[in-house]
Structures are given as structure tokens and as C-alpha cells.
Design an enzyme around this catalytic site. Structure first.
Site, PDB file in Angstrom:
ATOM      1  N   TYR A  59       0.852  -1.196   0.000  1.00  0.00           N
ATOM      2  CA  TYR A  59       0.000   0.000   0.000  1.00  0.00           C
ATOM      3  C   TYR A  59       0.890   1.249   0.000  1.00  0.00           C
ATOM      4  O   TYR A  59       0.665   2.206  -0.755  1.00  0.00           O
ATOM      5  CB  TYR A  59      -0.893  -0.054   1.238  1.00  0.00           C
ATOM      6  CG  TYR A  59      -1.584   1.226   1.611  1.00  0.00           C
ATOM      7  CD1 TYR A  59      -2.741   1.638   0.960  1.00  0.00           C
ATOM      8  CD2 TYR A  59      -1.091   2.030   2.642  1.00  0.00           C
ATOM      9  CE1 TYR A  59      -3.386   2.816   1.325  1.00  0.00           C
ATOM     10  CE2 TYR A  59      -1.725   3.208   3.013  1.00  0.00           C
ATOM     11  CZ  TYR A  59      -2.870   3.594   2.348  1.00  0.00           C
ATOM     12  OH  TYR A  59      -3.497   4.764   2.715  1.00  0.00           O
ATOM     13  N   LYS A 119      -9.605   1.873  11.733  1.00  0.00           N
ATOM     14  CA  LYS A 119      -8.315   2.243  12.318  1.00  0.00           C
ATOM     15  C   LYS A 119      -8.394   2.184  13.844  1.00  0.00           C
ATOM     16  O   LYS A 119      -9.485   2.104  14.411  1.00  0.00           O
ATOM     17  CB  LYS A 119      -7.955   3.664  11.893  1.00  0.00           C
ATOM     18  CG  LYS A 119      -7.884   3.871  10.400  1.00  0.00           C
ATOM     19  CD  LYS A 119      -6.561   3.333   9.891  1.00  0.00           C
ATOM     20  CE  LYS A 119      -6.381   3.541   8.417  1.00  0.00           C
ATOM     21  NZ  LYS A 119      -6.606   4.891   7.982  1.00  0.00           N
ATOM     22  N   LYS A 134     -14.671  -1.086  20.751  1.00  0.00           N
ATOM     23  CA  LYS A 134     -14.472  -2.145  21.760  1.00  0.00           C
ATOM     24  C   LYS A 134     -14.946  -1.665  23.128  1.00  0.00           C
ATOM     25  O   LYS A 134     -15.605  -2.404  23.859  1.00  0.00           O
ATOM     26  CB  LYS A 134     -12.989  -2.537  21.817  1.00  0.00           C
ATOM     27  CG  LYS A 134     -12.552  -3.330  20.587  1.00  0.00           C
ATOM     28  CD  LYS A 134     -11.067  -3.635  20.598  1.00  0.00           C
ATOM     29  CE  LYS A 134     -10.640  -4.195  19.231  1.00  0.00           C
ATOM     30  NZ  LYS A 134      -9.341  -4.836  19.255  1.00  0.00           N
TER      31      LYS A 134
HETATM   32  P1  NAD Z   1     -11.886   5.310   2.587  1.00  0.00           P
HETATM   33  O1  NAD Z   1     -11.600   3.874   2.309  1.00  0.00           O
HETATM   34  O2  NAD Z   1     -12.988   5.643   3.514  1.00  0.00           O
HETATM   35  O3  NAD Z   1     -12.117   6.093   1.220  1.00  0.00           O
HETATM   36  C1  NAD Z   1     -11.591   5.679   0.009  1.00  0.00           C
HETATM   37  C2  NAD Z   1     -12.740   5.595  -0.965  1.00  0.00           C
HETATM   38  O4  NAD Z   1     -12.229   5.186  -2.252  1.00  0.00           O
HETATM   39  C3  NAD Z   1     -13.780   4.534  -0.564  1.00  0.00           C
HETATM   40  O5  NAD Z   1     -15.060   5.131  -0.389  1.00  0.00           O
HETATM   41  C4  NAD Z   1     -13.771   3.556  -1.709  1.00  0.00           C
HETATM   42  O6  NAD Z   1     -15.039   3.008  -2.017  1.00  0.00           O
HETATM   43  C5  NAD Z   1     -13.239   4.433  -2.840  1.00  0.00           C
HETATM   44  N1  NAD Z   1     -12.746   3.581  -3.920  1.00  0.00           N
HETATM   45  C6  NAD Z   1     -11.933   2.519  -3.810  1.00  0.00           C
HETATM   46  N2  NAD Z   1     -11.776   1.930  -5.007  1.00  0.00           N
HETATM   47  C7  NAD Z   1     -12.504   2.654  -5.884  1.00  0.00           C
HETATM   48  C8  NAD Z   1     -12.757   2.537  -7.265  1.00  0.00           C
HETATM   49  N3  NAD Z   1     -12.205   1.556  -7.990  1.00  0.00           N
HETATM   50  N4  NAD Z   1     -13.568   3.438  -7.859  1.00  0.00           N
HETATM   51  C9  NAD Z   1     -14.159   4.433  -7.134  1.00  0.00           C
HETATM   52  N5  NAD Z   1     -13.951   4.586  -5.815  1.00  0.00           N
HETATM   53  C10 NAD Z   1     -13.146   3.711  -5.198  1.00  0.00           C
HETATM   54  O7  NAD Z   1     -10.533   5.969   3.098  1.00  0.00           O
HETATM   55  P2  NAD Z   1     -10.226   7.405   3.735  1.00  0.00           P
HETATM   56  O8  NAD Z   1      -9.791   7.171   5.118  1.00  0.00           O
HETATM   57  O9  NAD Z   1     -11.319   8.343   3.457  1.00  0.00           O
HETATM   58  O10 NAD Z   1      -8.911   7.802   2.898  1.00  0.00           O
HETATM   59  C11 NAD Z   1      -8.952   8.665   1.775  1.00  0.00           C
HETATM   60  C12 NAD Z   1      -7.573   8.714   1.149  1.00  0.00           C
HETATM   61  O11 NAD Z   1      -6.608   9.136   2.103  1.00  0.00           O
HETATM   62  C13 NAD Z   1      -7.086   7.369   0.617  1.00  0.00           C
HETATM   63  O12 NAD Z   1      -6.387   7.587  -0.581  1.00  0.00           O
HETATM   64  C14 NAD Z   1      -6.135   6.897   1.681  1.00  0.00           C
HETATM   65  O13 NAD Z   1      -5.164   6.027   1.172  1.00  0.00           O
HETATM   66  C15 NAD Z   1      -5.551   8.197   2.171  1.00  0.00           C
HETATM   67  N6  NAD Z   1      -5.066   8.090   3.561  1.00  0.00           N
HETATM   68  C16 NAD Z   1      -5.959   7.983   4.583  1.00  0.00           C
HETATM   69  C17 NAD Z   1      -5.484   7.890   5.873  1.00  0.00           C
HETATM   70  C18 NAD Z   1      -6.413   7.788   7.040  1.00  0.00           C
HETATM   71  O14 NAD Z   1      -5.941   7.767   8.171  1.00  0.00           O
HETATM   72  N7  NAD Z   1      -7.726   7.736   6.851  1.00  0.00           N
HETATM   73  C19 NAD Z   1      -4.105   7.889   6.141  1.00  0.00           C
HETATM   74  C20 NAD Z   1      -3.232   7.975   5.056  1.00  0.00           C
HETATM   75  C21 NAD Z   1      -3.726   8.115   3.777  1.00  0.00           C
END
Ligand code: NAD
Length: 326
Positions: free
Chosen positions: A154, A197, A205
Site C-alpha cells: 500500500y 483504524k 471495543k
Molecule cells: P476510505 O476507504 O474511507 O475512502 C476511500 C474511498 O475510495 C472509498 O469510499 C472507496 O469506495 C473508494 N474507492 C476505492 N476503489 C474505488 C474505485 N475503484 N472506484 C471508485 N472509488 C473507489 O478511506 P479514507 O480514510 O477516506 O482515505 C482517503 C484517502 O486518504 C485514501 O487515498 C487513503 O489512502 C488516504 N489516507 C488515509 C489515511 C487515514 O488515516 N484515513 C491515512 C493515510 C492516507
């Protein structure tokens, strides 16, 4: 649609951060199109137009930018999850393929249609495992990314996509802004099912367990992290987009806490006294914190909300979900 509104496209709008971002952009007066492969699980999207579509499919990516000239693109869609999804190794190929395809498609469409301002969400998971072996991590600086050595595929995909957006900037003049998020949490996010997370997992929990009971924690619980409340994440995204700074830059907190203490924090918010049982499970790195020197230097801002304040709001929301489910 009124033409004097700025137009934003939010990819990943059905997700946790994307869902909040749509609301934030609406509050700021934008016209917003959200796209996701699924609807938001916990509330109706605030986007003016919500498109259900798979961003791995280039025809979908073409279509969503074909009828409107967007001013801004926020690319948050990714195949992701908590440690239980990313660190077992079972999803490596799928995670890399899905997220890289989405980014390849959207970078190309943004460039082709001349979207001026692009935000890409990278992650603290890009930092090398070798400098995160101690619990008292001094804070990861942006320059620590190289020589590279993320502990998950990832993270490798995120690093690849950072580089790809920067290459579009160099070769085609695309204005990109890249943030490395560090553990964002808050209400309206995944709170059960294995992709949640640590803050959400601890709140759940504790909410599920009656007074005097026991909760389970993966590992010895001494592994440390920092967690950033969602509103501060949105402040960072918007400030970065309004600036001429490309990044990559950390958007994270530097308030380091062990997972044991995070669990105790959730207990104290709930007013419960529970014991902790340590079990084996996927862990990720030993210690991780965000160094916020660069963001402060470039944007004159760093997040200030205390973990406890964010946890209070999050616990309240998750406790309500637990109650509804019961
Ligand atoms: P999340 O999983 O809630 O949101 C990601 C969204 O992308 C989901 O709703 C999912 O359905 C959508 N998605 C996945 N595959 C898809 C596809 N093929 N077509 C259309 N949509 C698709 O995650 P989040 O926590 O909201 O994170 C958002 C971004 O931030 C991500 O790129 C994640 O890697 C990055 N990020 C998040 C965190 C965190 O702590 N939440 C930390 C580091 C990076």
C-alpha cells in the site's frame, strides 16, 4: 449550476475523508461532484452530484470530467483499510493494482481536460520501516522518505503515485499538491468489520464492552502512533490547495500515544473500567509520528486540535452506532 461557483471533483467521495471533504467544500460555496464505487455508508453525500462509478475503468474517468470544466480535483479514492487489511499480505496485488490504476487514470484525465489544481492523498505509510522501529519515534520528516523502504505494498503504491503526479507537474505543468496523511480519525468513518483504524476500533471495543469486562489489543499495545482529527485534516488539505506549495507534506499530529493509552483514553471518555488482553495480530511499524516543521514553514499552520477532544466526538458517534446495531 451557477457559473460563478468553483467546481470541485472529489474522487473517493463515498469514503471517510472524501465524505467530510464534500461537506467542507459545499460549506465554502463550491459546486461539488463526488465519485465513488459505493455510496457513503453512514450519511447522504453533501455533493451536488454523486456519481457511482469504478475509477479503475478509464471510460468512467473520462465521463466524469466530460461535461464540466473542473477547477479542482481531490483524488482520495484508494483501496485501503486498517492494519487488518493492509499488513496481512493477502491483498497486496489487489491493493497495488486497484489504487495505481485509479491514479493513472485520473492523472491522465485531469491533464487532458486541463483541471488546474489537483490534490493527491498520500500516506505516512510511504516512510521507511527501518526508521520506525522504536516506540518513541522522533517524528517523520518529509525528506525521510528516501532511501525508500515502506513496510507495505500500500505504501509503495502511494510512493509511486506521488512520483507520478510530480512527473505530470514537471512534464506538463500540472499543478499538484500532495499530502501524506497520518492516521486521520473522526465520526462517519469505518468503525467495524476489520478495516477500521485504531481510534475507531478502541471506541467500538469500549462501547461494546460492559463495565468490568475485557478488550483485546493486538501486540503488547506499546506500539505508538499519532492521530489527527478529521477537521484538522480538512484544514490542511484546503490550505495546501490554496497555496503554491506542491509538497509532499505531512498532514498529521505530533501527539504521540501508545495503543494501550489510546484504549485507556476511550475508557475514561466512556467512564468505564476495563482490562486489556494482548493478543497476536498484524501490527505495522513500532512507532510513528509526524514532524510538522515543513507544513508550518510553508503554510504558516500546523494542526492544533488535541487528540482527547477528537476522541470525545468520535466516541460519542461510535457509541451511538453500537447502540443502534444492538
Ligand atoms: P476510505 O476507504 O474511507 O475512502 C476511500 C474511498 O475510495 C472509498 O469510499 C472507496 O469506495 C473508494 N474507492 C476505492 N476503489 C474505488 C474505485 N475503484 N472506484 C471508485 N472509488 C473507489 O478511506 P479514507 O480514510 O477516506 O482515505 C482517503 C484517502 O486518504 C485514501 O487515498 C487513503 O489512502 C488516504 N489516507 C488515509 C489515511 C487515514 O488515516 N484515513 C491515512 C493515510 C492516507
Amino acid at each position: 449550476m451557477e457559473d460563478n461557483h468553483k467546481k470541485a471533483l472529489v474522487c473517493g467521495a463515498g469514503g471517510f475523508i472524501g465524505g467530510h471533504l464534500c461537506q467542507r467544500l459545499k460549506d465554502e460555496g463550491y459546486w461539488v461532484r463526488g465519485v465513488d464505487i459505493k455510496e457513503h455508508e453512514y450519511r447522504k453525500s453533501a455533493a451536488d452530484d454523486f456519481v457511482l462509478g469504478d475509477l479503475r475503468d478509464q471510460r468512467v474517468c473520462k465521463k466524469i470530467v466530460s461535461d464540466i470544466q473542473f477547477d479542482e480535483l481531490y483524488q482520495l479514492a484508494a483501496d485501503m483499510g486498517g492494519a487488518g487489511y493492509i499488513f496481512t499480505g493477502e491483498h497486496d496485488a489487489v491493493v497495488m493494482h486497484n489504487s495505481a490504476t485509479i491514479n493513472l487514470n485520473m492523472a491522465e484525465e485531469a491533464n487532458r481536460t486541463g483541471i488546474k489544481n489537483i490534490f493527491y492523498s498520500s500516506s505516512a505509510c510511504i516512510y521507511p520501516e527501518a526508521i520506525q522501529l522504536e516506540c518513541d519515534n522522533p517524528g517523520l520528516k518529509e525528506s525521510d522518505a528516501y532511501p525508500a523502504g515502506p513496510d507495505s505494498e500500500y505504501g509503495w503504491e502511494k510512493l509511486f503515485s506521488e512520483r507520478m503526479y510530480l512527473a505530470y507537474h514537471r512534464n506538463f505543468g500540472m499543478e499538484v499538491h500532495i499530502a501524506r496523511f497520518h492516521n486521520i480519525f473522526g465520526p462517519y468513518g469505518t468503525w467495524d468489520g476489520g478495516r477500521e483504524k485504531a481510534p475507531a476500533a478502541m471506541c467500538r471495543k469500549v462501547a461494546e464492552t460492559p463495565e468490568g469486562g475485557e478488550i483485546e489489543i493486538w501486540g503488547d499495545g506499546e506500539q505508538t502512533r499519532t492521530f489527527l482529527y478529521i477537521d484538522e485534516c480538512l484544514n490542511g488539505i484546503r490550505r495546501l490547495m490554496e497555496s503554491d506549495f506542491l509538497g509532499p507534506v505531512n498532514i498529521g499530529s505530533d501527539e504521540l500515544i501508545s495503543i494501550n493509552n489510546l484504549a485507556r483514553m476511550a475508557m475514561s471518555i466512556a467512564g468505564k473500567n476495563l482490562s486489556i488482553k494482548h493478543i497476536s495480530g498484524p501490527l505495522g511499524v513500532r512507532g510513528r509520528s509526524s514532524d510538522n516543521t515543513l507544513i508550518e514553514e510553508k503554510l504558516g499552520w500546523r494542526p492544533a486540535t488535541k487528540l482527547l477532544d477528537g476522541m470525545r466526538v468520535t466516541y460519542k458517534w461510535i457509541a451511538e452506532q453500537v447502540k443502534k446495531r444492538a
